[in-house]
Design a protein around this motif. Structure first.
Motif, PDB file in Angstrom:
ATOM      1  N   ILE A  89       0.863  -1.180   0.000  1.00  0.00           N
ATOM      2  CA  ILE A  89       0.000   0.000   0.000  1.00  0.00           C
ATOM      3  C   ILE A  89       0.895   1.224   0.000  1.00  0.00           C
ATOM      4  O   ILE A  89       1.732   1.399   0.889  1.00  0.00           O
ATOM      5  N   PRO A  90       0.807   2.081  -1.001  1.00  0.00           N
ATOM      6  CA  PRO A  90       1.716   3.227  -1.071  1.00  0.00           C
ATOM      7  C   PRO A  90       1.578   4.123   0.144  1.00  0.00           C
ATOM      8  O   PRO A  90       0.485   4.399   0.620  1.00  0.00           O
ATOM      9  N   ASN A  91       2.699   4.582   0.637  1.00  0.00           N
ATOM     10  CA  ASN A  91       2.724   5.446   1.815  1.00  0.00           C
ATOM     11  C   ASN A  91       2.528   6.892   1.374  1.00  0.00           C
ATOM     12  O   ASN A  91       3.468   7.673   1.245  1.00  0.00           O
ATOM     13  N   VAL A  92       1.289   7.223   1.091  1.00  0.00           N
ATOM     14  CA  VAL A  92       0.964   8.559   0.599  1.00  0.00           C
ATOM     15  C   VAL A  92       0.877   9.517   1.778  1.00  0.00           C
ATOM     16  O   VAL A  92       0.202   9.244   2.766  1.00  0.00           O
ATOM     17  N   GLY A  93       1.569  10.638   1.687  1.00  0.00           N
ATOM     18  CA  GLY A  93       1.587  11.584   2.783  1.00  0.00           C
ATOM     19  C   GLY A  93       0.316  12.392   2.868  1.00  0.00           C
ATOM     20  O   GLY A  93      -0.247  12.806   1.857  1.00  0.00           O
ATOM     21  N   ILE A  94      -0.145  12.640   4.080  1.00  0.00           N
ATOM     22  CA  ILE A  94      -1.330  13.456   4.327  1.00  0.00           C
ATOM     23  C   ILE A  94      -0.923  14.574   5.266  1.00  0.00           C
ATOM     24  O   ILE A  94      -0.300  14.335   6.298  1.00  0.00           O
ATOM     25  N   ALA A  95      -1.237  15.793   4.916  1.00  0.00           N
ATOM     26  CA  ALA A  95      -0.921  16.926   5.774  1.00  0.00           C
ATOM     27  C   ALA A  95      -1.684  16.794   7.088  1.00  0.00           C
ATOM     28  O   ALA A  95      -2.839  16.371   7.128  1.00  0.00           O
ATOM     29  N   THR A  96      -1.031  17.158   8.169  1.00  0.00           N
ATOM     30  CA  THR A  96      -1.658  17.082   9.486  1.00  0.00           C
ATOM     31  C   THR A  96      -2.688  18.196   9.627  1.00  0.00           C
ATOM     32  O   THR A  96      -2.650  19.205   8.901  1.00  0.00           O
ATOM     33  N   PRO A  97      -3.619  18.065  10.565  1.00  0.00           N
ATOM     34  CA  PRO A  97      -4.590  19.150  10.779  1.00  0.00           C
ATOM     35  C   PRO A  97      -3.937  20.479  11.105  1.00  0.00           C
ATOM     36  O   PRO A  97      -4.422  21.537  10.700  1.00  0.00           O
TER      37      PRO A  97
END
Length: 488
Positions: free
Chosen positions: A40-48
């Motif tokens: 599963i690609p480790n796609v980055g998500i911006a934090t809140p």
């Protein structure tokens, strides 16, 4: 630091899920370490916190609403990623189980399935958001800015035009059709977008006034349709102008030769489906509205009736009239105390409200907030008008006292940020009419101009020094008055 490219790319996840059904059995020969279906690609998500910092560049104030929206978006796309990953693992488990059944015993397969079921991740439910606030407070800007930084499809719809299916008006499916158009008719990309529906308070259930037998086609019926869509369903969308695309017309002299000598490897014209099926299970719904009159419902709930000298009497307009002292101190913004029971009393069915667990409110903009909107945020109104005059070769400046007067007028008029633009258009009508194409090179707006007691100041070419001196004189007087006010 972060950028929109670091945010979640849900289309990549969907592509990994789709490739499972067509993959060969020998995975090692066809996939690398990163492209392997088990990966599963480790796609980055911006934090809140990062999302709030980004919103601060465009939206003034509303700190609580920014936190609620940032957390809701962050959790939503984490949910999308987790659910898609779970679908992929189930597909892989089904594929490997099928191979084991054809070549091994059944008992080891059963053990493996039971062990796999114990560690199965739960299915995450999405949290749609409801934003309550007066007009011009930044509801649409918040949602649009989040969609821009996330780089996901985003559609805006107005609930005032929604009616129950079969009646004059728009069906709720139009919101999904606009989302599909924003996704460039990519159904997989549209299924992970954001749908923003404004003026949702207009679909509140109407009272029983009127003739008997009349149906509330724009109220409860629309809520029922939106309820199913927000919960997650497959929406069938008709594509406008579907069908095969016609090839470009050929020149008259080449028409016959082109038809008779068509290349054998020429690709057929692209075909656009007539019908699209969009799954809304992973679509985030953000609803907003001004909810005029909801504050009276909240005040009636807070002000408990009592007997005696401390009794609270309700006036006809819904305000509380304490005989001596109020029973409970009411917040300056009663909308902050909203509860689901208030929304139900306002005219929403309980099933509809239960699908919107995240509720946040926006406060009316204050004079300092309006001042920051004028001068500080990205794309401020002052920078817009300065650039607009600059295209005509005219320099325009506003004194600090003029900015204060503009904000005071906007606050008294109401309408939030939209009221600011209306005042600016009225104020700059004469300069925008006189300056372009004339010998005017400099324009100065003072407090007297905003009050209407003096005309704008104009300076011609070569009078830049006098223009700057006049502006500096006004600024010096303003600073002196401000210092005296602070001393008092």
């Amino acid at each position: 630091m972060y950028s929109p490219q670091n945010f979640i790319r849900t289309s990549q996840l969907i592509r990994h899920v789709r490739c499972i059904r067509t993959q060969p059995r020998d995975h090692s020969q066809h996939y690398g370490e990163q492209d392997h279906p088990h990966h599963i690609p480790n796609v980055g998500i911006a934090t809140p916190r990062e999302l709030v910092e980004y919103l601060n560049q465009f939206v003034v104030g509303q700190e609580q609403a920014k936190k609620v929206l940032s957390v809701a978006v962050y959790n939503h796309y984490n949910r999308v990623r987790a659910n898609l990953g779970q679908i992929e693992s189930e597909e892989l488990d089904f594929t490997s189980n099928t191979e084991t059944v054809s070549s091994a015993r059944l008992r080891p397969l059963r053990k493996r399935s039971l062990l796999h079921a114990r560690h199965k991740q739960p299915v995450f439910e999405k949290s749609n958001v409801l934003i309550l606030g007066p007009t011009g407070s930044g509801k649409t800007l918040l949602a649009r800015t989040l969609a821009k930084v996330l780089d996901v499809p985003f559609s805006v719809s107005d609930a005032t035009s929604f009616t129950q299916a079969g009646y004059v008006g728009e069906d709720v499916d139009m919101a999904i059709q606009r989302l599909l158009q924003a996704a460039n008719y990519d159904p997989l990309k549209a299924s992970t977008g954001i749908v923003y529906i404004d003026e949702v308070d207009k679909i509140a259930r109407k009272t029983s006034s009127g003739s008997e037998g009349s149906r509330d086609v724009g109220g409860e019926g629309v809520q029922q349709a939106l309820l199913r869509m927000m919960e997650g369903s497959v929406v069938t969308v008709q594509a406008k102008g579907g069908g095969a695309a016609a090839p470009p017309p050929a020149p008259i002299g080449e028409a016959n030769s082109r038809n008779s000598q068509r290349a054998p490897n020429m690709m057929p014209p692209p075909h656009k489906p007539d019908v699209y099926h969009i799954d809304t299970s992973n679509v985030l719904f953000i609803l907003s509205g001004a909810f005029v009159g909801l504050d009276k419902v909240i005040k009636q709930r807070i002000s408990k009736g009592s007997i005696g000298f401390t009794a609270t009497i309700s006036s006809p307009d819904g305000d509380t009239l304490p005989f001596f002292t109020p029973n409970r101190k009411i917040n300056s913004n009663p909308i902050d105390l909203v509860e689901t029971t208030d929304l139900v009393k306002y005219g929403f069915i309980p099933e509809f409200i239960s699908r919107i667990p995240s509720i946040t409110t926006l406060a009316p903009l204050t004079i300092p907030d309006l001042r920051r909107i004028l001068t500080e945020v990205k794309g401020s109104l002052i920078s817009q008008y300065q650039a607009l005059f600059g295209y005509s070769g005219v320099e325009i400046r506003f004194t600090s006292a003029a900015l204060d007067e503009i904000c005071k007028k906007a606050y008294e008029r109401g309408g939030g940020a939209r009221g600011l633009r209306g005042i600016m258009e009225t104020l700059l009508l004469e300069p925008m009419y006189e300056a372009p194409g004339s010998d005017i090179y400099h324009v100065l707006i003072t407090a007297e101009v905003v009050k209407g007691t003096a005309p704008p100041g104009y300076w011609k070419k070569g009078q830049a020094v006098r223009f700057w001196e006049a502006w500096a004189t006004e600024e010096g007087a303003y600073s002196k008055r401000s210092a005296e006010a602070i001393a008092l």
